[in-house]
Write a protein that holds these residues in place. Structure first.
Motif, PDB file in Angstrom:
ATOM      1  N   GLY A   1      32.563 -10.726  33.399  1.00  0.00           N
ATOM      2  CA  GLY A   1      31.373 -11.123  32.639  1.00  0.00           C
ATOM      3  C   GLY A   1      30.549  -9.912  32.275  1.00  0.00           C
ATOM      4  O   GLY A   1      31.055  -8.782  32.235  1.00  0.00           O
ATOM      5  N   ALA A   2      29.253 -10.148  32.044  1.00  0.00           N
ATOM      6  CA  ALA A   2      28.362  -9.076  31.597  1.00  0.00           C
ATOM      7  C   ALA A   2      28.433  -7.883  32.556  1.00  0.00           C
ATOM      8  O   ALA A   2      28.602  -6.730  32.122  1.00  0.00           O
ATOM      9  N   MET A   3      28.333  -8.127  33.846  1.00  0.00           N
ATOM     10  CA  MET A   3      28.261  -7.015  34.796  1.00  0.00           C
ATOM     11  C   MET A   3      29.628  -6.423  35.098  1.00  0.00           C
ATOM     12  O   MET A   3      29.803  -5.199  35.099  1.00  0.00           O
TER      13      MET A   3
ATOM     14  N   ASP B   1      39.712 -11.585  36.258  1.00  0.00           N
ATOM     15  CA  ASP B   1      38.807 -12.738  36.135  1.00  0.00           C
ATOM     16  C   ASP B   1      39.677 -13.976  36.306  1.00  0.00           C
ATOM     17  O   ASP B   1      40.830 -13.998  35.853  1.00  0.00           O
ATOM     18  N   ASN B   2      39.150 -14.987  36.962  1.00  0.00           N
ATOM     19  CA  ASN B   2      40.011 -16.162  37.208  1.00  0.00           C
ATOM     20  C   ASN B   2      40.092 -17.107  36.000  1.00  0.00           C
ATOM     21  O   ASN B   2      40.865 -18.061  36.018  1.00  0.00           O
ATOM     22  N   GLN B   3      39.317 -16.842  34.966  1.00  0.00           N
ATOM     23  CA  GLN B   3      39.477 -17.603  33.725  1.00  0.00           C
ATOM     24  C   GLN B   3      40.576 -16.917  32.910  1.00  0.00           C
ATOM     25  O   GLN B   3      40.403 -15.751  32.523  1.00  0.00           O
TER      26      GLN B   3
ATOM     27  N   ALA C   1      31.939  -8.936  40.941  1.00  0.00           N
ATOM     28  CA  ALA C   1      30.796  -9.291  40.071  1.00  0.00           C
ATOM     29  C   ALA C   1      31.057 -10.686  39.495  1.00  0.00           C
ATOM     30  O   ALA C   1      31.130 -10.869  38.275  1.00  0.00           O
ATOM     31  N   ILE C   2      31.230 -11.645  40.391  1.00  0.00           N
ATOM     32  CA  ILE C   2      31.495 -13.025  39.937  1.00  0.00           C
ATOM     33  C   ILE C   2      30.209 -13.840  40.059  1.00  0.00           C
ATOM     34  O   ILE C   2      29.136 -13.298  40.298  1.00  0.00           O
TER      35      ILE C   2
ATOM     36  N   GLU D   1      27.066 -15.970  41.182  1.00  0.00           N
ATOM     37  CA  GLU D   1      26.158 -15.714  42.316  1.00  0.00           C
ATOM     38  C   GLU D   1      26.161 -16.918  43.273  1.00  0.00           C
ATOM     39  O   GLU D   1      25.244 -17.747  43.274  1.00  0.00           O
TER      40      GLU D   1
ATOM     41  N   LYS E   1      31.823 -16.248  46.874  1.00  0.00           N
ATOM     42  CA  LYS E   1      31.986 -14.806  47.129  1.00  0.00           C
ATOM     43  C   LYS E   1      32.717 -14.604  48.461  1.00  0.00           C
ATOM     44  O   LYS E   1      33.614 -13.770  48.569  1.00  0.00           O
TER      45      LYS E   1
ATOM     46  N   ASN F   1      28.354  -6.854  43.793  1.00  0.00           N
ATOM     47  CA  ASN F   1      27.257  -6.511  42.884  1.00  0.00           C
ATOM     48  C   ASN F   1      26.135  -7.551  42.957  1.00  0.00           C
ATOM     49  O   ASN F   1      25.260  -7.595  42.089  1.00  0.00           O
TER      50      ASN F   1
ATOM     51  N   SER G   1      22.852  -9.714  43.235  1.00  0.00           N
ATOM     52  CA  SER G   1      21.446  -9.333  43.074  1.00  0.00           C
ATOM     53  C   SER G   1      20.591  -9.925  44.176  1.00  0.00           C
ATOM     54  O   SER G   1      19.538  -9.393  44.501  1.00  0.00           O
TER      55      SER G   1
ATOM     56  N   HIS H   1      24.897  -2.372  43.791  1.00  0.00           N
ATOM     57  CA  HIS H   1      24.097  -3.159  42.845  1.00  0.00           C
ATOM     58  C   HIS H   1      23.784  -2.355  41.591  1.00  0.00           C
ATOM     59  O   HIS H   1      22.918  -1.482  41.582  1.00  0.00           O
ATOM     60  N   PHE H   2      24.536  -2.672  40.543  1.00  0.00           N
ATOM     61  CA  PHE H   2      24.315  -2.053  39.235  1.00  0.00           C
ATOM     62  C   PHE H   2      23.257  -2.871  38.493  1.00  0.00           C
ATOM     63  O   PHE H   2      23.038  -4.040  38.782  1.00  0.00           O
TER      64      PHE H   2
ATOM     65  N   ASN I   1      21.688  -4.136  34.582  1.00  0.00           N
ATOM     66  CA  ASN I   1      22.235  -4.606  33.311  1.00  0.00           C
ATOM     67  C   ASN I   1      21.580  -3.889  32.129  1.00  0.00           C
ATOM     68  O   ASN I   1      20.348  -3.887  32.058  1.00  0.00           O
TER      69      ASN I   1
END
Ligand code: NAD
Length: 511
Positions: free
Chosen positions: A16-18, A37-39, A93-94, A96, A101, A121, A123, A144-145, A147
């Motif tokens: 995703g985004a992250m 990614d699992n999708q 980074a999946i 939240e 997780k 990652n 938050s 923790h990155f 965005n």
């Protein structure tokens, strides 16, 4: 501790985004990266998107097509988690969600070698809790990155209860070689940035709720006087009120309802109304086409004959304001002071001007036996600030208001009058930010240096809150907070013990 070599394969879960951004950062640093990614197809789509982003940089001349091809060649998409087996470090980074997780990390533990480093990652979730069921929780940490990950400089390296120093140090060194500003944090709610930043929003919301001024004016003051890149209302509109309110609520709940983190009813109402900010077209401001942005409330030009400015006491932080006055052609006269509290009073005839100390003007005028008293706000840099907030005691005449306005206008500043509010806008915000950072240091969440670095690199603050407090003088910051606490009778404004102790022992946060 050495960084992971570029020969180390990096696994990233969640495209995703992250996740895609983190994969890009690692690939740009020279690592082979497996993005899972699992999708089905999502990892490939993530890499295609990275290519599109990088090609925009080629179009701007900031990168060559060859660079892009090399980076993309290092990125391998994977629909199956098994492809991460050879990774030296896996960054998750999946979604939240603690349970999901935990399941993913349990799978990784079964799949990867025993010395593979594991990072999340997240938050808002506890690293200690994510790692709790692992066989080797000591190799798990937060990374923790912010965005967007390729742009934002900060990475918080978050240690859970079991994380070894060696693991945290390796991640710190690795993030640094990836061009990031890394800081160490212990796994506590909000880590550093999402905790220490709370007062930036909270004090703005309180000032608005209490009618000190309107959103556009408070935003302008924090930008033009405080030196912040954005004011709290425009920033909350950008972040989204649903997201910002949820973070505040989660930090408030996680600290068992500490009133310092109390969410705002003003923001709750926006969320309830669906006014989520830019993304919904309306927040504090309207983003609909043709809607004009409200302008800050500024006093119109006032012409007045200015008497000499008499300065009583040590100017301290306001010394540059006096230089600016002199340069604007105002006669500045120094006078000794019997007051020993380190604060200067400025006189324009019978009018007293003073930097706020957390008391409202009415209280200070009564305490100090003054009739006409105008308090002015803190500025990041009194030499260059282009706006200033003022508040007057109830006994200040209209003529004295005019004189104060004329004085600051002569210096080239936009003048905003607030209702008589303790701590005004910038001083109150900055002292509360420093207070929160001090408490984080006191509780071992981070060092003073990393706390300041995090706020500068993570949310672009013009100055680290603790370095800012040092420069104001900790006794003054402590006194301001104590006055705020007395003004409101609220625990929320209590001074952090560390701030109090440093103020008393004349120690600063930075050498
Ligand atoms: P996102 O929704 O954009 O992406 C999450 C991705 O994870 C999706 O592509 C989804 O298909 C995939 N995914 C979900 N469950 C999975 C699983 N079990 N296995 C593999 N893939 C799975 O989310 P995001 O905004 O990128 O956030 C990801 C993480 O980063 C969250 O923990 C979030 O708290 C954190 N974070 C987000 C931001 C932000 O601003 N968005 C900033 C810092 C940290």
């Amino acid at each position: 501790m050495a960084a992971l070599p570029t020969s180390a394969v990096i696994g990233v879960i969640g495209a995703g985004a992250m996740g895609a951004g983190i994969a890009q950062v690692a690939a740009q640093a020279g690592h082979s990266v497996v993005l899972h990614d699992n999708q089905p197809g999502a990892a490939k789509a993530g890499i295609d998107n990275i290519r599109r982003q990088l090609e925009k940089r080629v179009a701007k001349g900031k990168m060559t097509q060859g660079d892009v091809d090399n980076i993309i060649a290092r990125l391998q998409p994977a629909d199956a988690i098994n492809a991460l087996a050879d990774s030296r470090l896996v960054i998750e980074a999946i979604v939240e969600n603690l349970e999901i997780k935990r399941q993913v990390f349990a799978q990784l533990e079964a799949l990867c070698s025993p010395d593979t480093l594991l990072a999340s990652n997240t938050s808002s979730l506890s690293i200690t809790s994510i790692a709790a069921n692992l066989e080797r929780p000591e190799r798990m940490a937060g990374l923790h990155f912010f965005n967007p990950a390729p742009v934002m400089k900060l990475v918080e390296v978050v240690s859970g209860l079991a994380t070894t120093n060696e693991v945290a140090d390796t991640l710190y060194a690795t993030a640094s070689t990836w061009g990031k500003v890394a800081v160490h944090a212990s796994s506590t709610p909000g880590f550093i940035v999402n905790r220490v930043a709370r007062p930036f929003y909270a004090e703005g919301l309180r000032l608005l709720q209490e009618g000190a001024s309107d959103a556009a004016t408070i935003d302008a003051l924090l930008r033009q006087a405080g030196g912040f890149r954005m004011g709290p209302f425009e920033l909350m509109d950008l972040i989204g009120h649903d997201v910002n309110y949820a973070v505040t609520r989660s930090v408030f709940d996680a600290y068992y309802g500490d009133t310092r983190f109390k969410p705002s009813l003003v923001q709750q109402a926006l969320v309830e109304a669906g006014r989520l900010g830019r993304k919904s077209g309306q927040g504090f401001y309207s983003y609909h086409e043709h809607s004009a942005k409200p302008q800050p409330a500024i006093s119109g030009p006032v012409q007045a004959e200015l008497p000499p400015l008499v300065v009583q006491g040590e100017p301290g932080v306001i010394a540059p304001l006096l230089e600016r006055a002199q340069e604007a052609g105002i006669e500045v006269v120094r006078r000794e002071s019997l007051q020993q509290d380190g604060t200067a009073r400025l006189y324009l005839g019978d009018l007293v001007l003073a930097l706020s100390d957390g008391r409202c003007a009415a209280e200070r005028a009564v305490n100090e036996g003054l009739e006409a008293l105008v308090l002015f706000d803190l500025c990041l840099d009194y030499r260059s600030a282009s706006a200033i907030a003022l508040a007057a005691s109830h006994m200040t005449s209209p003529e004295a208001h005019q004189l104060a306005t004329a004085f600051f206008q002569r210096l080239g500043m936009d003048v905003t009058w607030l209702t008589d509010t303790p701590g005004l806008v910038v001083l109150r915000t900055v002292t509360m930010l420093a207070n929160e950072a001090a408490d984080a240091v006191l509780q071992g969440v981070c060092s003073a240096q990393d706390g300041d670095l995090a706020m500068q690199a993570g949310v672009n603050y013009p100055r680290g809150p603790l370095a800012w407090a040092d420069s104001l003088g900790l006794p003054f910051v402590h006194r301001t907070l104590t006055h705020l606490q007395q003004s409101y009778g609220e625990e929320r404004y209590r001074s952090s013990f560390l701030l109090r102790r440093n103020a008393l022992s004349e120690e600063s946060f930075h050498e």
